[in-house]
Design a protein around this motif. Structure first.
Motif, PDB file in Angstrom:
ATOM      1  N   UNK A 176       0.718  -1.145  -0.010  1.00  0.00           N
ATOM      2  CA  UNK A 176       0.055   0.066   0.071  1.00  0.00           C
ATOM      3  C   UNK A 176       0.799   1.271  -0.168  1.00  0.00           C
ATOM      4  N   UNK A 177       1.861   1.336  -0.495  1.00  0.00           N
ATOM      5  CA  UNK A 177       2.758   2.379  -0.557  1.00  0.00           C
ATOM      6  C   UNK A 177       2.761   3.200  -1.567  1.00  0.00           C
ATOM      7  N   UNK A 178       2.753   4.474  -1.587  1.00  0.00           N
ATOM      8  CA  UNK A 178       2.692   5.398  -2.721  1.00  0.00           C
ATOM      9  C   UNK A 178       3.975   5.822  -3.333  1.00  0.00           C
ATOM     10  N   UNK A 179       4.260   5.619  -4.475  1.00  0.00           N
ATOM     11  CA  UNK A 179       5.439   5.970  -5.011  1.00  0.00           C
ATOM     12  C   UNK A 179       5.261   7.095  -5.873  1.00  0.00           C
ATOM     13  N   UNK A 180       4.407   8.135  -6.109  1.00  0.00           N
ATOM     14  CA  UNK A 180       4.313   8.995  -7.141  1.00  0.00           C
ATOM     15  C   UNK A 180       5.159   9.846  -6.855  1.00  0.00           C
ATOM     16  N   UNK A 181       5.918  10.280  -5.645  1.00  0.00           N
ATOM     17  CA  UNK A 181       6.899  11.052  -5.333  1.00  0.00           C
ATOM     18  C   UNK A 181       8.339  10.550  -5.191  1.00  0.00           C
ATOM     19  N   UNK A 182       8.443   9.183  -5.656  1.00  0.00           N
ATOM     20  CA  UNK A 182       9.623   8.554  -5.473  1.00  0.00           C
ATOM     21  C   UNK A 182      10.818   8.562  -6.646  1.00  0.00           C
ATOM     22  N   UNK A 183      11.723   9.309  -6.111  1.00  0.00           N
ATOM     23  CA  UNK A 183      12.815   9.551  -7.186  1.00  0.00           C
ATOM     24  C   UNK A 183      13.716   8.461  -7.658  1.00  0.00           C
ATOM     25  N   UNK A 184      13.958   8.405  -8.834  1.00  0.00           N
ATOM     26  CA  UNK A 184      14.883   7.079  -9.278  1.00  0.00           C
ATOM     27  C   UNK A 184      16.019   8.140  -9.916  1.00  0.00           C
ATOM     28  N   UNK A 185      17.157   7.512  -9.650  1.00  0.00           N
ATOM     29  CA  UNK A 185      18.443   8.188 -10.243  1.00  0.00           C
ATOM     30  C   UNK A 185      19.663   7.323 -10.464  1.00  0.00           C
ATOM     31  N   UNK A 186      20.416   7.933 -11.386  1.00  0.00           N
ATOM     32  CA  UNK A 186      21.413   7.275 -11.960  1.00  0.00           C
ATOM     33  C   UNK A 186      22.690   8.002 -11.496  1.00  0.00           C
ATOM     34  N   UNK A 187      23.617   7.379 -11.171  1.00  0.00           N
ATOM     35  CA  UNK A 187      24.900   8.134 -10.910  1.00  0.00           C
ATOM     36  C   UNK A 187      25.723   8.098 -12.268  1.00  0.00           C
ATOM     37  N   UNK A 188      25.594   8.924 -13.450  1.00  0.00           N
ATOM     38  CA  UNK A 188      26.049   8.769 -14.767  1.00  0.00           C
ATOM     39  C   UNK A 188      27.361   9.540 -14.903  1.00  0.00           C
ATOM     40  N   UNK A 189      28.310   8.683 -15.672  1.00  0.00           N
ATOM     41  CA  UNK A 189      29.618   9.564 -16.037  1.00  0.00           C
ATOM     42  C   UNK A 189      29.604  10.180 -17.235  1.00  0.00           C
ATOM     43  N   UNK A 190      30.291  11.289 -17.457  1.00  0.00           N
ATOM     44  CA  UNK A 190      30.320  12.102 -18.608  1.00  0.00           C
ATOM     45  C   UNK A 190      31.521  12.702 -18.849  1.00  0.00           C
ATOM     46  N   UNK A 191      31.870  12.947 -20.153  1.00  0.00           N
ATOM     47  CA  UNK A 191      33.030  13.623 -20.531  1.00  0.00           C
ATOM     48  C   UNK A 191      32.687  14.161 -21.833  1.00  0.00           C
ATOM     49  N   UNK A 192      32.879  15.567 -21.997  1.00  0.00           N
ATOM     50  CA  UNK A 192      32.306  16.268 -23.125  1.00  0.00           C
ATOM     51  C   UNK A 192      33.639  16.705 -23.792  1.00  0.00           C
ATOM     52  N   UNK A 193      33.850  16.231 -24.998  1.00  0.00           N
ATOM     53  CA  UNK A 193      34.934  16.602 -25.695  1.00  0.00           C
ATOM     54  C   UNK A 193      34.610  16.359 -27.408  1.00  0.00           C
ATOM     55  N   UNK A 194      34.890  17.234 -28.365  1.00  0.00           N
ATOM     56  CA  UNK A 194      34.400  17.247 -29.523  1.00  0.00           C
ATOM     57  C   UNK A 194      35.151  15.845 -30.074  1.00  0.00           C
ATOM     58  N   UNK A 195      36.475  15.498 -29.526  1.00  0.00           N
ATOM     59  CA  UNK A 195      37.192  14.450 -29.931  1.00  0.00           C
ATOM     60  C   UNK A 195      36.804  13.424 -29.198  1.00  0.00           C
ATOM     61  N   UNK A 196      36.186  12.525 -29.646  1.00  0.00           N
ATOM     62  CA  UNK A 196      35.497  11.259 -28.912  1.00  0.00           C
ATOM     63  C   UNK A 196      36.616  10.414 -28.324  1.00  0.00           C
ATOM     64  N   UNK A 197      37.518  10.289 -29.063  1.00  0.00           N
ATOM     65  CA  UNK A 197      38.516   9.331 -28.618  1.00  0.00           C
ATOM     66  C   UNK A 197      39.323   9.994 -27.558  1.00  0.00           C
ATOM     67  N   UNK A 198      39.496  11.255 -27.612  1.00  0.00           N
ATOM     68  CA  UNK A 198      40.498  11.906 -26.267  1.00  0.00           C
ATOM     69  C   UNK A 198      39.351  11.915 -25.117  1.00  0.00           C
TER      70      UNK A 198
END
Length: 327
Positions: free
Chosen positions: A228-250
């Protein structure tokens, strides 16, 4: 799946302070940029004591509480939770919530099971789940009641009124857990998700496919519904890794260098990198971040696997975010 607005989080490398990947001024600058941008709604730090040392998480969050005024302040995975005494932690975390005026967000987990660290604190690998469960119950009891007592397998507490209490009532506790189904089997994964449904106010995963996340969410949802638990305000998160560089290999090479120092040589494996590391140009990174949003992640917490934290944050705000389709 909860239909909540996307709330971006920024995960900052308090472990990187110990081996030259960043410095305190850079972390402070990135935290201030996150708050001032109006884009990031939370700032996070990692946690471990002996096995993967770093500037201690509650100390870092206390500093961030002084730097900022609005963002929520979280520990992305308190790996030391099974070895921290829950009464002391209850006092420390309530103090943080008081100092930050109700912005503290505790993410707990069972940790990596490093035996020498566990033995240092008088714990065993097999006790981690039990200590997690009892620890959460004690935190909630201390924070929510004028007088609380507890008699468990690992912890015992005489009836006492322990203060301070958190500003937030209830003070949120999320669980971070992302077991490898192929390695541990369906039963272990399902049991972990049932604990999330019973004990947590939010869920944090690592890199995961959409199909796997769907399977996990079904167990969380079914377990919550049965009680009977309400999950309407239950947040789901990912700890995601990011590296922004126009050179994808770099971008890939810098992220791998970062991982090998921050975590361990050879980690993460390539299969995990495929679903965990968004790298390359803003458009290439946006593809993976969009997949996280589309699978049902409400609170993506981004760790920029790069030396230039503030520069990466600014590129995300200016170049990557406009490419995303958000709810």
């Amino acid at each position: 799946m909860p239909r909540l607005p996307i709330r971006w989080g920024l995960s900052l490398p308090n472990r990187g302070l110990l081996f030259g990947l960043t410095n305190l001024d850079a972390i402070k600058q990135a935290a201030l940029l996150a708050e001032q941008s109006g884009v990031f709604e939370s700032v996070w730090f990692g946690d471990s004591l002996i096995h993967k040392p770093r500037i201690e998480s509650i100390v870092m969050l206390s500093a961030a509480a002084a730097w900022t005024e609005r963002v929520r302040l979280g520990v992305i995975c308190m790996a030391s939770f099974p070895v921290r005494h829950p009464v002391l932690l209850a006092i420390q975390w309530a103090s943080l919530d008081q100092l930050s005026k109700g912005r503290a967000l505790l993410g707990v987990c069972i940790g990596g099971g490093h035996d020498p660290e566990l033995r240092t604190f008088g714990a065993r690998r097999s006790e981690r789940v039990g200590r997690l469960t009892e620890g959460i119950e004690i935190l909630r009891g201390i924070w929510g009641k004028q007088e609380f007592d507890f008699q468990g397998k690992y912890y015992k507490l005489e009836a006492q009124n322990i203060v301070p209490k958190p500003v937030q009532q209830p003070c949120p506790i999320w669980i971070a857990v992302s077991p490898d189904r192929a390695a541990v089997g369906d039963a272990v994964v399902d049991n972990a998700m049932r604990r999330v449904a019973r004990l947590a106010d939010g869920y944090i995963t690592m890199g995961v496919t959409a199909a796997e996340f769907k399977r996990r969410w079904e167990v969380i949802s079914e377990t919550a519904s049965a009680s009977g638990r309400d999950l309407s305000n239950f947040e789901t998160s990912i700890h995601g890794m990011v590296n922004i560089n126009d050179d994808r290999k770099a971008a890939y090479e810098e992220a791998k260098y970062y991982f090998s120092h921050y975590y361990a040589p050879g980690y993460p494996p390539e299969e995990l990198i495929k679903v965990w590391l968004a790298h390359g140009s803003p458009a290439q990174c946006a593809e993976m971040l969009q997949s996280w949003v589309d699978m049902g992640i409400t609170t993506p917490v981004l760790r920029f696997a790069a030396r230039d934290q503030a520069g990466q944050v600014q590129r995300f705000i200016d170049e990557l975010l406009p490419l995303l389709r958000l709810k």
